[in-house]
Enzyme design. Structure first.
Site, mmCIF file in Angstrom:
data_model
loop_
_atom_site.group_PDB
_atom_site.id
_atom_site.type_symbol
_atom_site.label_atom_id
_atom_site.label_comp_id
_atom_site.label_asym_id
_atom_site.label_seq_id
_atom_site.Cartn_x
_atom_site.Cartn_y
_atom_site.Cartn_z
ATOM 1 N N ARG A 1 2.766 5.243 6.341
ATOM 2 C CA ARG A 1 3.237 4.561 7.558
ATOM 3 C C ARG A 1 3.813 3.176 7.274
ATOM 4 O O ARG A 1 4.423 2.563 8.144
ATOM 5 C CB ARG A 1 2.071 4.416 8.553
ATOM 6 C CG ARG A 1 1.471 5.741 8.978
ATOM 7 C CD ARG A 1 0.116 5.525 9.625
ATOM 8 N NE ARG A 1 -0.848 4.970 8.680
ATOM 9 C CZ ARG A 1 -2.088 4.605 9.010
ATOM 10 N NH1 ARG A 1 -2.504 4.696 10.262
ATOM 11 N NH2 ARG A 1 -2.909 4.120 8.098
ATOM 12 N N ASP B 1 0.368 3.828 1.669
ATOM 13 C CA ASP B 1 0.284 4.455 2.993
ATOM 14 C C ASP B 1 1.673 4.859 3.519
ATOM 15 O O ASP B 1 2.587 4.036 3.537
ATOM 16 C CB ASP B 1 -0.378 3.449 3.956
ATOM 17 C CG ASP B 1 -0.794 4.097 5.262
ATOM 18 O OD1 ASP B 1 0.071 4.706 5.936
ATOM 19 O OD2 ASP B 1 -1.982 3.997 5.623
ATOM 20 N N CYS C 1 0.840 -1.206 0.000
ATOM 21 C CA CYS C 1 0.000 0.000 0.000
ATOM 22 C C CYS C 1 0.872 1.253 0.000
ATOM 23 O O CYS C 1 1.983 1.257 0.538
ATOM 24 C CB CYS C 1 -0.907 0.000 1.234
ATOM 25 S SG CYS C 1 -2.060 1.397 1.262
ATOM 26 N N HIS D 1 -2.033 -4.016 5.076
ATOM 27 C CA HIS D 1 -1.776 -3.545 6.439
ATOM 28 C C HIS D 1 -3.088 -3.224 7.135
ATOM 29 O O HIS D 1 -4.040 -2.767 6.499
ATOM 30 C CB HIS D 1 -0.855 -2.320 6.432
ATOM 31 C CG HIS D 1 -1.481 -1.087 5.852
ATOM 32 N ND1 HIS D 1 -1.967 -0.063 6.635
ATOM 33 C CD2 HIS D 1 -1.732 -0.727 4.568
ATOM 34 C CE1 HIS D 1 -2.472 0.879 5.841
ATOM 35 N NE2 HIS D 1 -2.345 0.510 4.587
ATOM 36 N N CYS E 1 -5.929 0.176 7.066
ATOM 37 C CA CYS E 1 -5.738 0.675 5.703
ATOM 38 C C CYS E 1 -6.917 1.580 5.319
ATOM 39 O O CYS E 1 -8.077 1.152 5.346
ATOM 40 C CB CYS E 1 -5.639 -0.502 4.728
ATOM 41 S SG CYS E 1 -5.375 0.012 3.008
HETATM 42 CO CO CO Z 1 -3.410 1.183 3.011
#
Ligand code: CO
Length: 209
Positions: A45, A43, A41, A97, A100
């Site tokens: 993080r 993302d 992803c 994750h 998400c």
């Molecule tokens: Co995500």
């Protein structure tokens, strides 16, 4: 974060690398032969290399919203083709994750404009596994399971491709489904039983050479 700081960080990083290994960048410039294709992803993080403890040259990486492998997405399909056919990676990993945002958005009914068709691919996963998911009363637990089942379905999408099927037959390429737990920092192998899944789906998706 000050954007200028990034260039200072980069200078420090170059110095660190060179002091550990003077030929470091010369070697890097000679080519790549990663053994793993990682699909994760976008993302912020979930910083793929850092959480796996790997460095430049180790992993071929593709990231998008909610680690998707849509069947007609030229971007992810090209990445898989290049990594499997040309780089000849030995492993393909789909890593989701918990928490998400993309998966969360697909659990809600807001009209998100341009994002709708992308999120629809995630909604399709919910539809396929609706029975199992609707049995989970706790919303947080259902959200987590949805993340895991999305990883599983994206692994199935990876396996649907001719390149991956050929590499599984000819050189034992393996496909893995993982989840990164942001809450603990732990990487979890979902240990997806691909043999059972393949038995179920290959009748439909099998592509011969
Ligand atoms: Co995500």
């Amino acid at each position: 974060m000050d954007i200028k700081k990034i260039f200072e960080n980069n200078k420090e990083w170059v110095q660190e690398r060179l002091s550990a290994e003077p030929e470091y960048f010369k070697k890097l410039s000679q080519g790549q032969s990663p053994k793993i294709l990682y699909i994760g992803c976008s993302d912020s993080r979930v910083s793929s290399e850092e959480l796996m403890g790997v460095g430049p040259g180790d992993v071929f990486v593709h990231r998008n919203i909610a680690n998707m492998v849509p069947n007609t997405d030229l971007n992810s399909m090209s990445v898989i083709n290049y990594a499997v056919e040309h780089l000849e990676v030995e492993h393909v990993v789909v890593c989701g994750h918990y928490y998400c945002g993309g998966v969360k958005a697909a659990m809600q009914s807001s009209d998100l404009g341009l994002l709708n068709p992308w999120l629809r691919n995630i909604r399709d996963v919910y539809r396929i596994h609706k029975e199992e998911l609707s049995l989970i009363e706790d919303e947080d637990e259902r959200y987590k399971k949805f993340v895991e089942l999305n990883v599983q379905e994206q692994c199935v999408n990876v396996i649907k491709t001719a390149d991956v099927q050929k590499a599984i037959r000819k050189r034992n390429l393996s496909v893995h489904g993982w989840v990164f737990d942001i809450h603990s920092g732990k990487l979890i192998d979902l240990k997806i039983d691909f043999d059972a899944i393949l038995e179920n789906i290959m009748e439909i998706y099998r592509l011969d050479d």
